[in-house]
Scaffold this motif. Structure first.
Motif, PDB file in Angstrom:
ATOM      1  N   THR A 185      46.054  43.289  24.038  1.00 18.01           N
ATOM      2  CA  THR A 185      45.416  44.429  24.688  1.00 18.01           C
ATOM      3  C   THR A 185      44.186  44.826  23.894  1.00 18.01           C
ATOM      4  O   THR A 185      44.246  44.966  22.664  1.00 18.01           O
ATOM      5  CB  THR A 185      46.383  45.625  24.780  1.00 18.01           C
ATOM      6  OG1 THR A 185      47.539  45.226  25.530  1.00 18.01           O
ATOM      7  CG2 THR A 185      45.731  46.811  25.466  1.00 18.01           C
ATOM      8  N   ALA A 192      41.584  50.136  27.372  1.00 16.39           N
ATOM      9  CA  ALA A 192      42.612  49.145  27.033  1.00 16.39           C
ATOM     10  C   ALA A 192      42.792  48.208  28.228  1.00 16.39           C
ATOM     11  O   ALA A 192      43.200  48.647  29.306  1.00 16.39           O
ATOM     12  CB  ALA A 192      43.924  49.831  26.682  1.00 16.39           C
ATOM     13  N   TYR A 193      42.457  46.932  28.025  1.00 18.54           N
ATOM     14  CA  TYR A 193      42.609  45.914  29.055  1.00 18.54           C
ATOM     15  C   TYR A 193      43.537  44.818  28.534  1.00 18.54           C
ATOM     16  O   TYR A 193      43.505  44.477  27.355  1.00 18.54           O
ATOM     17  CB  TYR A 193      41.260  45.293  29.414  1.00 18.54           C
ATOM     18  CG  TYR A 193      40.236  46.268  29.943  1.00 18.54           C
ATOM     19  CD1 TYR A 193      40.219  46.635  31.279  1.00 18.54           C
ATOM     20  CD2 TYR A 193      39.265  46.812  29.097  1.00 18.54           C
ATOM     21  CE1 TYR A 193      39.269  47.527  31.770  1.00 18.54           C
ATOM     22  CE2 TYR A 193      38.309  47.697  29.576  1.00 18.54           C
ATOM     23  CZ  TYR A 193      38.315  48.055  30.906  1.00 18.54           C
ATOM     24  OH  TYR A 193      37.375  48.937  31.387  1.00 18.54           O
ATOM     25  N   SER A 194      44.334  44.253  29.434  1.00 18.23           N
ATOM     26  CA  SER A 194      45.222  43.157  29.052  1.00 18.23           C
ATOM     27  C   SER A 194      44.477  41.836  29.188  1.00 18.23           C
ATOM     28  O   SER A 194      43.922  41.529  30.247  1.00 18.23           O
ATOM     29  CB  SER A 194      46.465  43.148  29.943  1.00 18.23           C
ATOM     30  OG  SER A 194      47.320  42.068  29.600  1.00 18.23           O
TER      31      SER A 194
END
Length: 210
Positions: free
Chosen positions: A51, A127-129
């Motif tokens: 993340t 927050a990016y996966s």
């Protein structure tokens, strides 16, 4: 399932030698190292995920354990909510200019890989996966009794043949037998490659991604 102990015993039996235990262990390790860069069915992975941290554009193995084990990156994808995007691969020098000293922020659309570091662009603002897919290093067995290690199973004949080549070449000093083992190792590798191409091939020639 085969183990390192099984392979050591098999090689000692093939050589009809019971006095080369240390050399056999070293030869197996050398054999695994020789074929780490060869792509097979067991060294592809899409399991590496992390993340992002807001305002952090660079990620190393310290941030993403396992990143340094990637030999080839096939795809980097981003998930946000229920949507998934493939990130474009860009040249490191292009992102150096595009990032504008990290002033361009938002949802990443591109990445580069340089000096064992994954760089995202734009600089994440949230927050990016992230998922990294590709070819990865497969470690040698950690112990004589470890099971399910692909080097001792799917690639057993390849590693056993190459290990005997190493021993004939560097320990026993028999070039003729080393040459025979080279043929056996090449045949085993071709067999693994054939399995990989049959299951993973697209049936068409594609451009290599750098």
């Amino acid at each position: 399932m085969g183990t390192l102990a099984d392979m050591k015993a098999r090689i000692a039996d093939d050589l009809a030698r019971d006095d080369l235990g240390t050399q056999i262990g070293l030869a197996i390790a050398d054999a695994i190292a020789v074929y780490q860069n060869d792509r097979t069915l067991f060294n592809e992975s899409r399991d590496l995920t992390f993340t992002t941290v807001a305002l952090q554009q660079f990620y190393t193995n310290a941030d993403v354990p396992g990143l340094s084990s990637m030999l080839i990156i096939d795809q980097v994808s981003l998930t946000y909510g229920v949507s998934v995007w493939e990130l474009d691969r860009r040249r490191p020098e292009d992102l150096e200019i595009a990032a504008q000293a990290a002033q361009i922020r938002g949802q990443p659309t591109s990445y580069s890989f340089y000096n064992r570091t994954l760089r995202l662009y734009a600089v994440p603002d949230n927050a990016y996966s992230i998922r990294v897919s590709g070819q990865t290093v497969i470690a040698a067995p950690a112990s004589d009794g470890e099971t399910d290690n692909p080097w001792m199973n799917e690639a057993e004949r390849l590693i056993r043949s190459r290990a005997k080549l190493e021993i004939y070449l560097h320990v026993i000093k028999d070039d003729a037998k080393a040459s025979v083992m080279k043929l056996a190792a090449d045949d085993a590798l071709a067999n693994l490659k054939s399995q990989f191409n049959g299951l993973a091939g697209t049936g068409s020639i594609q451009a290599t991604r750098f």
